[in-house]
Design an enzyme around this catalytic site. Structure first.
Site, short mmCIF file in Angstrom:
data_model
loop_
_atom_site.label_atom_id
_atom_site.label_comp_id
_atom_site.label_asym_id
_atom_site.label_seq_id
_atom_site.Cartn_x
_atom_site.Cartn_y
_atom_site.Cartn_z
N GLU A 163 -2.14 0.15 -4.28
CA GLU A 163 -2.43 -0.81 -3.61
C GLU A 163 -2.63 -2.36 -3.85
O GLU A 163 -3.27 -2.03 -5.37
CB GLU A 163 -3.12 -1.01 -2.77
CG GLU A 163 -4.48 -0.71 -2.28
CD GLU A 163 -5.45 -1.23 -0.73
OE1 GLU A 163 -5.30 -1.48 0.01
OE2 GLU A 163 -6.59 -0.33 -1.15
N ASP B 144 0.82 -0.89 0.14
CA ASP B 144 -0.28 -0.03 0.24
C ASP B 144 0.63 1.21 -0.25
O ASP B 144 1.43 1.50 0.78
CB ASP B 144 -1.11 -0.55 1.15
CG ASP B 144 -1.76 1.11 1.45
OD1 ASP B 144 -2.08 1.63 0.34
OD2 ASP B 144 -2.85 0.47 2.04
#
Length: 382
Positions: free
Chosen positions: A131, A36
């Protein structure tokens, strides 16, 4: 601190409450990484403009009707976050610097990041531009542990792209996502099979995927505040109160989630939306304002070859209340004119509105499998 990395072991025994659904049945052992990017849009702007570094930055419109698309960590300290009205963000952080979004740049950077992922595995499931899940159970470099792979990926993103990423390593997707959140920003955490159930028990329910504000409030009313509270509930009770999601909550509260990382994950929808400078109350004006939104959606459909059967109209009012209205056709929409006709009929059917309209959006879902490559699940902003 990084926990020791181990391969997944099959669960010992099975919790009461019946057999788990197919997605929770025991798979081969897996090593999964969730990567992420840290404050992605804002970090790209700070990287490209040294004057913004260390300052509170919001990506989005600064006008009275603007909305924050992303906020730097310096801005988050003041309570600024994505989807917040710009006037509210400015009130919370008077020194906030607004930067217009550059989605073409963000997408190009995202492509660079995925090229780094692809050096290690072909099993990559993007969730958005910033992500993705990676299955590194077997990897292209023969590296023994997922922890080492995650460390190398984070180092490569920093050195080659000039950005930071957080990573979570675990034996399933649910826990890998929790792990990546645990040490943000610019951190990494590993949840081993031995750690998994206990780690989940201590988590607040709002940290669980699928638990939004309304579900959190309902859980709290039922005395469910943590993973431990959730695990103590019987499966029939959770299904009675939360429907199909109750089964999901039952299993993830035990650290059980065997959904595979899907490299061929099919995009669920494509959409675009427009926030207006002035609130709208006139139907003809709304129809006119929807034309470029429809153009944007159909341009993507034509570019990728994607077609869908369900048309959804999104309406946000001046007080930020939101409604959606959908219609599903027996066949895929094959022309821009057909899309426009269904959008306008849906709008007319919902009209008149009791409040002025601030935003209108259009999306197509129930997409066919014949769609082409772009897998980013990102609302296409105008």
């Amino acid at each position: 601190m990084i926990a020791e990395d181990h391969e997944e072991r099959a669960p010992q025994g099975r919790p009461s409450g019946g057999d788990p659904p197919r997605q929770f049945q025991t798979p081969p052992h897996r090593k999964i990484i969730h990567v992420d990017m840290d404050a992605f849009f804002a970090s790209v702007e700070q990287r490209d403009n040294p004057d913004l570094r260390g300052k509170a930055v919001a990506v989005g419109g600064s006008s009275e009707r603007g909305v924050v698309a992303a906020a730097s960590y310096e801005a988050r300290k003041f309570g600024v976050h994505s989807a917040m009205p710009s006037v509210t963000a400015r009130r919370k952080c008077p020194d906030l610097i607004f930067v217009k979004p550059r989605f073409d740049v963000y997408k190009a950077v995202s492509t660079q990041i995925r090229e780094i992922f692809a050096e290690y595995t072909a099993i990559i499931e993007p969730l958005s531009l910033d992500e993705a899940y990676l299955d590194v159970t077997t990897n292209l470099k023969g590296i023994e542990t997922a922890t080492e792979i995650a460390q190398e990926i984070r180092a490569a993103i920093r050195s080659k792209i000039g950005l930071t990423a957080s990573a979570g390593v675990s034996y399933n997707k649910f826990l890998a996502k929790l792990a990546s959140d645990h040490r943000k920003p610019d951190g990494m955490f590993v949840i081993t099979p031995r750690m998994g159930p206990a780690f989940v028990e201590g988590m607040a329910v709002e940290k669980f995927h699928g638990v939004g504000p309304a579900t959190k409030a309902k859980m709290n009313r039922l005395g469910i505040h943590t993973g431990r509270d959730l695990r103590s509930q019987a499966l029939p009770f959770l299904i009675e109160n939360f429907g199909k999601a109750g089964g999901h909550f039952y299993w993830i509260s035990r650290g059980v989630d065997h959904r595979p990382v899907r490299a061929d994950r099919i995009r669920k929808s494509v959409g675009a939306e427009q926030t207006f400078a002035l609130d709208m109350t006139d139907l003809a004006a709304m129809r006119e304002a929807l034309e470029p939104v429809i153009d944007k959606v159909w341009r993507h459909c034509e570019t990728t070859g994607v077609r869908g059967r369900t048309v959804t109209l999104k309406v946000k009012f001046s007080d930020f209340d939101l409604i959606t209205r959908s219609r599903t056709l027996p066949h895929a929409i094959d022309t821009r004119a057909e899309l426009a006709r269904n959008v306008f009929e849906t709008l007319t059917g919902a009209f008149p509105f009791r409040k002025p309209v601030r935003l209108l959006g259009v999306s197509i879902s129930s997409l066919g499998a014949a769609q082409a490559g772009d897998q980013d699940q990102l609302t296409l902003g105008l």
